[in-house]
Design a protein around this motif. Structure first.
Motif, PDB file in Angstrom:
ATOM      1  N   ARG A  21      27.750  40.895  33.705  1.00 10.28           N
ATOM      2  CA  ARG A  21      29.057  41.134  33.136  1.00 10.28           C
ATOM      3  C   ARG A  21      29.438  39.978  32.227  1.00 10.28           C
ATOM      4  O   ARG A  21      29.183  38.827  32.566  1.00 10.28           O
ATOM      5  CB  ARG A  21      30.125  41.264  34.232  1.00 10.28           C
ATOM      6  CG  ARG A  21      29.734  42.157  35.366  1.00 10.28           C
ATOM      7  CD  ARG A  21      29.456  43.563  34.920  1.00 10.28           C
ATOM      8  NE  ARG A  21      30.632  44.218  34.374  1.00 10.28           N
ATOM      9  CZ  ARG A  21      30.635  45.466  33.906  1.00 10.28           C
ATOM     10  NH1 ARG A  21      29.511  46.168  33.897  1.00 10.28           N
ATOM     11  NH2 ARG A  21      31.726  46.003  33.425  1.00 10.28           N
ATOM     12  N   PRO A  22      30.092  40.246  31.098  1.00 10.14           N
ATOM     13  CA  PRO A  22      30.628  39.138  30.312  1.00 10.14           C
ATOM     14  C   PRO A  22      31.676  38.407  31.145  1.00 10.14           C
ATOM     15  O   PRO A  22      32.399  39.031  31.924  1.00 10.14           O
ATOM     16  CB  PRO A  22      31.273  39.834  29.109  1.00 10.14           C
ATOM     17  CG  PRO A  22      30.763  41.228  29.111  1.00 10.14           C
ATOM     18  CD  PRO A  22      30.424  41.555  30.528  1.00 10.14           C
ATOM     19  N   GLN A  23      31.760  37.095  31.002  1.00 15.68           N
ATOM     20  CA  GLN A  23      32.721  36.314  31.765  1.00 15.68           C
ATOM     21  C   GLN A  23      33.759  35.703  30.826  1.00 15.68           C
ATOM     22  O   GLN A  23      33.418  35.177  29.781  1.00 15.68           O
ATOM     23  CB  GLN A  23      32.006  35.201  32.538  1.00 15.68           C
ATOM     24  CG  GLN A  23      30.965  35.700  33.527  1.00 15.68           C
ATOM     25  CD  GLN A  23      31.555  36.465  34.688  1.00 15.68           C
ATOM     26  OE1 GLN A  23      32.699  36.261  35.057  1.00 15.68           O
ATOM     27  NE2 GLN A  23      30.768  37.360  35.271  1.00 15.68           N
ATOM     28  N   GLU A  24      35.012  35.774  31.236  1.00 19.03           N
ATOM     29  CA  GLU A  24      36.100  35.186  30.467  1.00 19.03           C
ATOM     30  C   GLU A  24      36.167  33.697  30.743  1.00 19.03           C
ATOM     31  O   GLU A  24      35.625  33.208  31.728  1.00 19.03           O
ATOM     32  CB  GLU A  24      37.414  35.881  30.859  1.00 19.03           C
ATOM     33  CG  GLU A  24      38.667  35.321  30.247  1.00 19.03           C
ATOM     34  CD  GLU A  24      38.651  35.321  28.741  1.00 19.03           C
ATOM     35  OE1 GLU A  24      38.044  34.392  28.181  1.00 19.03           O
ATOM     36  OE2 GLU A  24      39.236  36.211  28.114  1.00 19.03           O
ATOM     37  N   ALA A  25      36.813  32.967  29.848  1.00 17.66           N
ATOM     38  CA  ALA A  25      36.926  31.520  30.014  1.00 17.66           C
ATOM     39  C   ALA A  25      37.920  31.177  31.110  1.00 17.66           C
ATOM     40  O   ALA A  25      37.586  30.504  32.066  1.00 17.66           O
ATOM     41  CB  ALA A  25      37.337  30.857  28.701  1.00 17.66           C
ATOM     42  N   CYS A  26      39.173  31.599  31.000  1.00 17.04           N
ATOM     43  CA  CYS A  26      40.161  31.166  31.972  1.00 17.04           C
ATOM     44  C   CYS A  26      41.506  31.835  31.760  1.00 17.04           C
ATOM     45  O   CYS A  26      41.720  32.572  30.813  1.00 17.04           O
ATOM     46  CB  CYS A  26      40.335  29.652  31.930  1.00 17.04           C
ATOM     47  SG  CYS A  26      39.956  28.886  30.383  1.00 17.04           S
ATOM     48  N   GLY A  27      42.423  31.531  32.694  1.00 16.67           N
ATOM     49  CA  GLY A  27      43.791  32.007  32.621  1.00 16.67           C
ATOM     50  C   GLY A  27      44.747  30.835  32.547  1.00 16.67           C
ATOM     51  O   GLY A  27      44.566  29.823  33.228  1.00 16.67           O
ATOM     52  N   VAL A  28      45.782  30.972  31.718  1.00 21.09           N
ATOM     53  CA  VAL A  28      46.788  29.932  31.504  1.00 21.09           C
ATOM     54  C   VAL A  28      48.129  30.431  32.022  1.00 21.09           C
ATOM     55  O   VAL A  28      48.500  31.594  31.791  1.00 21.09           O
ATOM     56  CB  VAL A  28      46.902  29.586  30.004  1.00 21.09           C
ATOM     57  CG1 VAL A  28      48.114  28.711  29.715  1.00 21.09           C
ATOM     58  CG2 VAL A  28      45.628  28.902  29.525  1.00 21.09           C
ATOM     59  N   LEU A  46      48.868  32.625  38.913  1.00 28.78           N
ATOM     60  CA  LEU A  46      47.420  32.424  38.858  1.00 28.78           C
ATOM     61  C   LEU A  46      46.685  33.470  39.678  1.00 28.78           C
ATOM     62  O   LEU A  46      45.578  33.894  39.324  1.00 28.78           O
ATOM     63  CB  LEU A  46      47.068  31.022  39.360  1.00 28.78           C
ATOM     64  CG  LEU A  46      47.539  29.845  38.509  1.00 28.78           C
ATOM     65  CD1 LEU A  46      47.087  28.531  39.138  1.00 28.78           C
ATOM     66  CD2 LEU A  46      47.019  29.953  37.077  1.00 28.78           C
ATOM     67  N   TYR A  47      47.294  33.889  40.776  1.00 27.67           N
ATOM     68  CA  TYR A  47      46.692  34.932  41.593  1.00 27.67           C
ATOM     69  C   TYR A  47      46.521  36.210  40.768  1.00 27.67           C
ATOM     70  O   TYR A  47      45.494  36.895  40.850  1.00 27.67           O
ATOM     71  CB  TYR A  47      47.582  35.197  42.806  1.00 27.67           C
ATOM     72  CG  TYR A  47      46.915  35.928  43.938  1.00 27.67           C
ATOM     73  CD1 TYR A  47      46.201  35.244  44.910  1.00 27.67           C
ATOM     74  CD2 TYR A  47      46.999  37.315  44.043  1.00 27.67           C
ATOM     75  CE1 TYR A  47      45.582  35.911  45.957  1.00 27.67           C
ATOM     76  CE2 TYR A  47      46.384  37.993  45.074  1.00 27.67           C
ATOM     77  CZ  TYR A  47      45.678  37.277  46.030  1.00 27.67           C
ATOM     78  OH  TYR A  47      45.056  37.950  47.049  1.00 27.67           O
ATOM     79  N   ALA A  48      47.535  36.510  39.929  1.00 34.51           N
ATOM     80  CA  ALA A  48      47.456  37.693  39.072  1.00 34.51           C
ATOM     81  C   ALA A  48      46.409  37.528  37.977  1.00 34.51           C
ATOM     82  O   ALA A  48      45.881  38.527  37.467  1.00 34.51           O
ATOM     83  CB  ALA A  48      48.824  37.979  38.444  1.00 34.51           C
ATOM     84  N   LEU A  49      46.114  36.288  37.600  1.00 32.73           N
ATOM     85  CA  LEU A  49      45.137  36.018  36.537  1.00 32.73           C
ATOM     86  C   LEU A  49      43.763  35.641  37.095  1.00 32.73           C
ATOM     87  O   LEU A  49      42.900  35.191  36.340  1.00 32.73           O
ATOM     88  CB  LEU A  49      45.643  34.876  35.644  1.00 32.73           C
ATOM     89  CG  LEU A  49      46.951  35.118  34.895  1.00 32.73           C
ATOM     90  CD1 LEU A  49      47.357  33.865  34.129  1.00 32.73           C
ATOM     91  CD2 LEU A  49      46.839  36.309  33.948  1.00 32.73           C
ATOM     92  N   GLN A  50      43.541  35.858  38.391  1.00 28.58           N
ATOM     93  CA  GLN A  50      42.293  35.433  39.013  1.00 28.58           C
ATOM     94  C   GLN A  50      41.071  36.060  38.353  1.00 28.58           C
ATOM     95  O   GLN A  50      39.991  35.449  38.309  1.00 28.58           O
ATOM     96  CB  GLN A  50      42.311  35.791  40.505  1.00 28.58           C
ATOM     97  CG  GLN A  50      41.107  35.313  41.298  1.00 28.58           C
ATOM     98  CD  GLN A  50      41.097  33.818  41.512  1.00 28.58           C
ATOM     99  OE1 GLN A  50      41.696  33.315  42.444  1.00 28.58           O
ATOM    100  NE2 GLN A  50      40.406  33.089  40.654  1.00 28.58           N
ATOM    101  N   HIS A  51      41.214  37.267  37.813  1.00 29.85           N
ATOM    102  CA  HIS A  51      40.077  37.946  37.176  1.00 29.85           C
ATOM    103  C   HIS A  51      39.564  37.192  35.958  1.00 29.85           C
ATOM    104  O   HIS A  51      38.427  37.390  35.534  1.00 29.85           O
ATOM    105  CB  HIS A  51      40.484  39.360  36.759  1.00 29.85           C
ATOM    106  CG  HIS A  51      41.629  39.398  35.795  1.00 29.85           C
ATOM    107  ND1 HIS A  51      42.926  39.116  36.171  1.00 29.85           N
ATOM    108  CD2 HIS A  51      41.676  39.672  34.470  1.00 29.85           C
ATOM    109  CE1 HIS A  51      43.722  39.209  35.120  1.00 29.85           C
ATOM    110  NE2 HIS A  51      42.986  39.540  34.075  1.00 29.85           N
ATOM    111  N   ARG A  52      40.371  36.302  35.380  1.00 19.96           N
ATOM    112  CA  ARG A  52      39.964  35.583  34.178  1.00 19.96           C
ATOM    113  C   ARG A  52      39.102  34.363  34.485  1.00 19.96           C
ATOM    114  O   ARG A  52      38.518  33.772  33.572  1.00 19.96           O
ATOM    115  CB  ARG A  52      41.188  35.166  33.370  1.00 19.96           C
ATOM    116  CG  ARG A  52      42.022  36.339  32.892  1.00 19.96           C
ATOM    117  CD  ARG A  52      43.143  35.901  31.966  1.00 19.96           C
ATOM    118  NE  ARG A  52      42.628  35.494  30.681  1.00 19.96           N
ATOM    119  CZ  ARG A  52      42.424  36.291  29.649  1.00 19.96           C
ATOM    120  NH1 ARG A  52      42.674  37.590  29.764  1.00 19.96           N
ATOM    121  NH2 ARG A  52      41.965  35.834  28.503  1.00 19.96           N
ATOM    122  N   GLY A  53      39.005  33.987  35.746  1.00 20.79           N
ATOM    123  CA  GLY A  53      38.169  32.850  36.123  1.00 20.79           C
ATOM    124  C   GLY A  53      38.205  32.626  37.617  1.00 20.79           C
ATOM    125  O   GLY A  53      39.286  32.488  38.195  1.00 20.79           O
TER     126      GLY A  53
END
Length: 496
Positions: A21-28, A46-53
């Motif tokens: 799978r392509p991987q995203e860099a991160c969540g801000v 951050l919990y909601a953005l966990q999929h980004r990293g």
């Protein structure tokens, strides 16, 4: 002085670079909310953005001129607990969840980056990837400045620190530093003067902000996606525009918005296809709706005679439902995902992986037996995972397997914050369609056209970044010999 939590040993496993799978860099994420528990709000964001990293997480909280930082390797729920959050009081917080693209997988590379300046501490969270990291590192070394980590994010923070220490105020320092950077960068920056949000001139990575409701005084939240606003009850206000800097100041009714650079917007279309959560909104609608349209158009372009349509959980499901709508073939759930499998501390051996251990997906034989199946997924990168899925479907009794992909073939590496392979490892760059079809073991294979992908956005005049499909890079990548495609090799950070 900055009050930094002690560095903990890096006991986490290396990131699995064999993932297909392509991987995203991160969540801000960032919160300015005097009187509220900003550390807890940031934790949920951050919990909601966990999929980004899923590699590391961190939160820096400001209380006047003091900043407290906690960051470690691991998932958000592993890095923070009630006791840790209780030790992070303040009115402003910046948070980050990371997958490494530039910089190796070590706790020293976790974010936010915290540095001291003439005007007090600064905490910065970065999503994206610079293409002139080597050049910036050399320039810093020539000025006698050395970095602690091996990330491009620290270089951005050092540029801001240098500008502030040279006499600039916060807004000028941020824009001066940004003008030195080439590539993708969506930034959340905490300072004693307030919270800043800044986006690169092309706006390659997303960034939005919202107002926290039911407060006696105004509170603001910035987030990589709208799902980070929803989880804390913040009302979406607007998108941070490409080339825009926004200053959220304590006590101010409205933020100070200024455009520091004008350029053609080039939002990454892969954010819409795969990376962002389906409940996040882009262009005033959920990505679920967009992804469902992708499947409908895919069915128009590449129909298949079949009995059932199934999606690869979770990202392929909206497009599979759209394909079923467009084709009239019934949709069914044929693969069950173990949603508790993530970045675990006990990893199967390579031999177990090769033997086909089914950690994440398991087929349903009573649904699949003697059926002609259309399996829909969002993308194929290397092809290894798709091949295993096809094998499992046939073992479960499917008599035909037709694969449909709701994006064009990925033929070019990304330089802006997605961890795709070098071109010689991308299966669509190496093999023609017929050979990919044989490699995967499918009866037929078809990708969505680039025209169909863009038509589904309903943004006819918006020039998305589609470089991973067509090689049309909005920012020319660094071609210097020896420079890595996406990240500096472990132990080889920017020159110091």
């Amino acid at each position: 002085m900055a009050n930094l939590s002690p560095t903990v040993p890096d006991v986490s496993p290396r990131v699995d670079r064999t993932s297909d799978r392509p991987q995203e860099a991160c969540g801000v994420y960032g919160v300015l909310a005097p009187g509220l528990d900003v550390a807890n709000l940031t934790y949920f964001g951050l919990y909601a953005l966990q999929h980004r990293g899923q590699e590391s997480a961190g939160i820096a909280v400001f209380q006047g001129e003091q900043v407290r930082l906690h960051k470690e390797m691991g998932l958000v729920s592993q890095v923070f607990d009630r006791d840790i959050l209780a030790r992070l009081p303040g009115d402003l917080a910046v948070g980050h969840t990371r997958y490494s693209t530039t910089g190796s997988s070590h706790v020293c590379n976790a974010q936010p980056v915290v540095l001291m300046t003439r005007l007090g501490p600064m905490a910065m969270a970065h999503n994206g990837n610079l293409v002139n990291t080597v050049e910036l590192g050399r320039a810093m070394a020539e000025r006698g400045r050395s970095s602690v980590s091996s990330t491009d994010s620290e270089l951005i923070a050092m540029l801001i620190q240098e500008a502030v220490d040279g006499g600039a105020g916060w807004p000028e320092a941020l824009t001066r530093a940004a003008s030195c950077c080439r590539g993708a960068y969506s930034l959340g920056i905490g300072t004693p003067a307030g919270l800043f949000a800044l986006r690169d001139p092309h706006g390659i990575r997303p960034l939005v902000f919202g107002r926290l409701a039911d407060m006696e005084q105004d509170g603001w939240t910035i987030s990589s996606e709208t799902c980070g606003l929803d989880i804390v009850g913040a009302e979406f206000h607007d998108t941070v525009a490409p080339g825009e800097m926004i200053w959220f100041r304590p006590g101010a009714r409205e933020p100070d918005r200024r455009r520091w650079c004008e350029a053609t917007p080039r939002l990454c279309v892969f954010e819409m296809i795969y990376f962002a959560r389906p409940d996040s909104n882009f262009f005033e609608e959920s990505l679920y709706s967009y992804r469902r349209r992708l499947g409908t158009i895919l069915a128009e372009e590449s129909p298949a005679e079949a009995d059932l349509v199934i999606g690869v959980p979770d990202s392929g499901i909206p497009a599979a439902i759209g394909f079923a709508d467009g084709s009239g073939v019934p949709y069914a759930e044929g693969l069950v995902k173990n949603r508790y499998v993530g970045r675990t501390f006990i990893q199967p051996s390579q031999g177990m992986r090769e033997a086909g251990i089914r950690l994440k997906l398991n087929p349903l034989p009573d649904v699949l037996a003697n059926q002609r199946i259309v399996v829909v997924d969002d993308s194929i990168v290397r092809g290894s995972t798709s091949r295993k899925i096809v094998k499992a479907l046939r073992e479960a009794g499917a008599c035909e397997v037709h694969m449909r992909i709701s994006s064009p073939p990925v033929k070019h590496p990304c330089y802006y914050g997605i961890d795709t392979d070098t071109q010689d490892q991308l299966v669509a760059a190496r093999l023609p369609l017929e050979r990919i079809c044989r490699h995967l073991g499918v009866d037929s294979l078809a990708y969505l056209s680039q025209e169909g992908m863009l038509r589904a956005t309903r943004q006819q005049d918006y020039p998305f970044c589609t470089a991973c499909f067509d090689g049309q890079y909005p920012i020319p990548p660094n071609k210097e010999p020896g420079a890595s495609k996406l990240r500096l090799e472990s132990g080889q950070g920017p020159p110091s």
